[in-house]
Design a protein around this motif. Structure first.
Motif, mmCIF file in Angstrom:
data_model
loop_
_atom_site.group_PDB
_atom_site.id
_atom_site.type_symbol
_atom_site.label_atom_id
_atom_site.label_comp_id
_atom_site.label_asym_id
_atom_site.label_seq_id
_atom_site.Cartn_x
_atom_site.Cartn_y
_atom_site.Cartn_z
ATOM 1 N N VAL A 201 40.762 100.215 15.996
ATOM 2 C CA VAL A 201 39.952 100.655 16.515
ATOM 3 C C VAL A 201 39.041 99.664 17.154
ATOM 4 N N ASP A 202 38.341 100.584 18.164
ATOM 5 C CA ASP A 202 36.891 99.703 18.407
ATOM 6 C C ASP A 202 35.745 100.398 17.659
ATOM 7 N N LYS A 203 35.917 100.822 16.276
ATOM 8 C CA LYS A 203 34.876 101.252 16.041
ATOM 9 C C LYS A 203 34.624 100.207 15.131
ATOM 10 N N ILE A 204 35.824 99.793 14.699
ATOM 11 C CA ILE A 204 36.674 98.777 13.145
ATOM 12 C C ILE A 204 36.191 97.803 13.720
ATOM 13 N N GLN A 205 37.169 97.539 14.289
ATOM 14 C CA GLN A 205 36.506 95.980 15.181
ATOM 15 C C GLN A 205 35.016 95.357 15.877
ATOM 16 N N GLU A 206 34.112 96.407 16.144
ATOM 17 C CA GLU A 206 33.069 96.357 16.368
ATOM 18 C C GLU A 206 31.899 95.901 15.440
ATOM 19 N N THR A 207 32.089 96.654 14.139
ATOM 20 C CA THR A 207 31.331 96.758 12.941
ATOM 21 C C THR A 207 31.989 95.537 12.507
ATOM 22 N N GLY A 208 32.939 95.003 12.654
ATOM 23 C CA GLY A 208 34.090 93.588 11.826
ATOM 24 C C GLY A 208 33.603 92.548 12.180
ATOM 25 N N ALA A 209 33.477 92.701 13.763
ATOM 26 C CA ALA A 209 32.698 91.341 14.313
ATOM 27 C C ALA A 209 31.234 90.985 13.851
ATOM 28 N N HIS A 227 40.441 86.885 17.096
ATOM 29 C CA HIS A 227 41.069 87.304 18.346
ATOM 30 C C HIS A 227 41.843 88.416 17.856
ATOM 31 N N ASN A 228 43.374 88.012 16.853
ATOM 32 C CA ASN A 228 43.556 89.643 16.612
ATOM 33 C C ASN A 228 43.080 90.609 15.714
ATOM 34 N N LEU A 229 41.998 90.164 15.386
ATOM 35 C CA LEU A 229 41.623 90.960 14.148
ATOM 36 C C LEU A 229 40.240 92.243 14.919
ATOM 37 N N LEU A 230 39.128 91.027 16.242
ATOM 38 C CA LEU A 230 38.197 91.500 16.455
ATOM 39 C C LEU A 230 38.257 91.884 17.891
ATOM 40 N N GLY A 231 39.220 91.360 18.407
ATOM 41 C CA GLY A 231 39.364 92.243 20.284
ATOM 42 C C GLY A 231 38.641 91.719 21.224
ATOM 43 N N ARG A 232 37.978 91.858 21.498
ATOM 44 C CA ARG A 232 36.881 92.242 22.759
ATOM 45 C C ARG A 232 35.844 91.494 21.879
ATOM 46 N N PHE A 233 35.245 92.444 20.497
ATOM 47 C CA PHE A 233 34.132 91.945 19.858
ATOM 48 C C PHE A 233 34.140 90.568 20.210
#
Length: 480
Positions: A201-209, A227-233
């Motif tokens: 989810v965005d919350k995890i992707q954003e902090t992961g980024a 790209h797979n792990l972080l998406g748009r972030f």
């Protein structure tokens, strides 16, 4: 423990700081005649309508065990022409996390990405929600399903129940589907679920980024895995606008929490206090092991260690890294929950590698606050940072997080993301010579051992496709 070797390692690291690192340290050995590319996204079948009934899953374990259960449930749903209800996660006394599917994974993406394979819904139809599933025999526990059961079991035993009652509820579902023999497209579906359909989810992707970019010192280059792990972030830019020098980092999954130490039944040098503490923990969380120790003659701790059954201690892990040639100045990200033994147990690795970093030290209090008391979501952050690392070292090959991380690196890494997989049995025989072995011999033997396991081969029969996706079902083989 290992005091003499640790002193030799400290001396060797001090001398090596001005010398070049081993040439292959940050590289994955590979066969130049063959290459593999991700292709689990390819399909050659029509969508399943899921007309035979509904499958519910209450997955047990931590986030990584649950991930495997999800993808196995997807495959079983397709096999039985069933509709999958978004899986639920059981509360676990060890993990103590109430997170559900939509707290960790993008539910809409999951449903949409797999709609060409199976039908997935958020909940049972209203007319089925009042059924007493236990009374009608629709609850299936892990006791009733053998570990790594073949597809034929589900067709013979589960399908009749599904057709009769319209619902089957799998409770637990830990590793309950075999890896071989499995029809080609069904195996590919499991890969598609793991490597494409499950997005954080965005919350995890954003902090992961945030974590990845800070570890990399805001490197501008990115790869398919990120790209797979972080998406748009992934497009997060350097907040201060400066042209920082990019940095590469080593991630280490130090699987040495109290649950692992207790479950292993090994001894780690802490004397009677350690033995009593771990036995007390076992009696609460692993009562079957406690009963086993009382009623059966179990292998000695020394035997378990010699057979490679014990997780590497922080001291053993740091000796391995030093022997491989990682410089003292290397940025080392430590993944995992609270290390058993705390600061005293981490003293050796902190002393030899002072640039030791964790998610807790890299994030501000405000940034990590939304994740506190959610161990699965914290584990998801570790998953991202480990998978994106320039080099990744596991310390226990049986760890699900390490297995899934190494699988993602293999699938998306393009042979550029090396993973260090220690053979603990061979390392144990080397560590036994702690009092006599000289550093050069220790270094040579460790490097030889790791080199043999660092090479990535095609998936052996019956091995996990989540850990070994280099196989025709998941990846396409290209002869050079």
């Amino acid at each position: 423990m290992l005091t003499r070797l640790l002193a030799l390692a400290a001396h060797a690291l001090a001398e090596a700081e001005s010398k070049p690192e081993p040439q292959d340290l940050w590289q994955e050995p590979f066969d130049s005649a063959v290459s593999w590319t991700p292709c689990a996204d390819k399909r050659s079948w029509e969508p399943s309508e899921g007309l035979n009934g509904y499958i519910l899953v209450s997955a047990n374990g931590g986030i990584n065990q649950q991930r495997v259960a999800i993808c196995n449930a997807v495959a079983v749903s397709r096999l039985l022409n069933a509709t999958l209800v978004i899986p639920k996660f059981q509360y676990n006394s060890v993990w103590r996390d109430k997170s559900q599917f939509s707290d960790i994974y993008q539910e809409e993406h999951f449903i949409d990405y797999l709609k060409a394979d199976i039908r997935i819904v958020n909940a049972l139809p209203v007319e089925l929600q009042s059924l007493d599933l236990e009374a009608i025999g629709s609850i299936v526990t892990d006791v009733e399903v053998m570990k790594e059961s073949k597809p034929s079991f589900y067709v013979k035993k589960i399908l009749p129940v599904l057709l009769k009652n319209r619902v089957v509820h799998f409770v637990g579902f830990g590793n309950r589907l075999a890896f071989d023999p499995i029809p080609f497209e069904l195996q590919r579906l499991r890969c598609r679920c793991n490597f494409h359909a499950l997005r954080f989810v965005d919350k995890i992707q954003e902090t992961g980024a945030l974590l990845v970019k800070r570890m990399q010192n805001y490197r501008t280059h990115s790869n398919p895995l990120e790209h797979n792990l972080l998406g748009r972030f992934i497009e997060k830019v350097n907040p201060d606008g400066k042209n920082n020098v990019s940095s590469r980092y080593l991630a280490v999954h130090l699987r040495f929490e109290i649950d692992m130490a207790a479950y292993s039944m090994c001894y780690f040098g802490g004397g009677k206090d350690e033995e009593e503490e771990l036995e007390a923990y076992r009696s609460i969380h692993f009562p079957v092991l406690t009963l086993l120790r009382k009623t059966t003659k179990v292998p000695s701790a020394a035997f378990l260690r010699s057979e490679g059954k014990c997780p590497l201690t922080p001291e053993e892990a740091v000796l391995m890294l030093a022997a491989l040639g990682f410089k003292r100045s290397t940025s080392v990200y430590i993944a995992g929950a609270e290390i058993y033994g705390g600061k005293s147990r981490m003293a050796a690795i902190t002393r030899l590698y002072p640039n030791l970093i964790t998610k807790e030290s890299l994030l501000s209090s405000a940034e990590i606050e939304p994740f506190r008391n959610y161990s699965s979501q914290l584990a998801a952050l570790d998953f991202i940072v480990c998978a994106a690392a320039d080099a990744f070292a596991m310390t226990d090959s049986g760890s699900q997080l390490s297995s899934l991380v190494s699988g993602h690196r293999m699938y998306y890494g393009g042979r550029k993301l090396p993973t260090i997989r220690p053979n603990k049995r061979r390392l144990a025989s080397i560590f036994l010579k702690n009092s006599t072995i000289e550093w050069k011999e220790f270094e040579d033997r460790v490097r030889k051992t790791i080199k043999q396991t660092k090479q990535v081969h095609e998936r052996p029969v019956a091995r996990s496709i989540y850990r070994h996706p280099r196989c025709p079902e998941c990846m396409c083989k290209i002869e050079q």
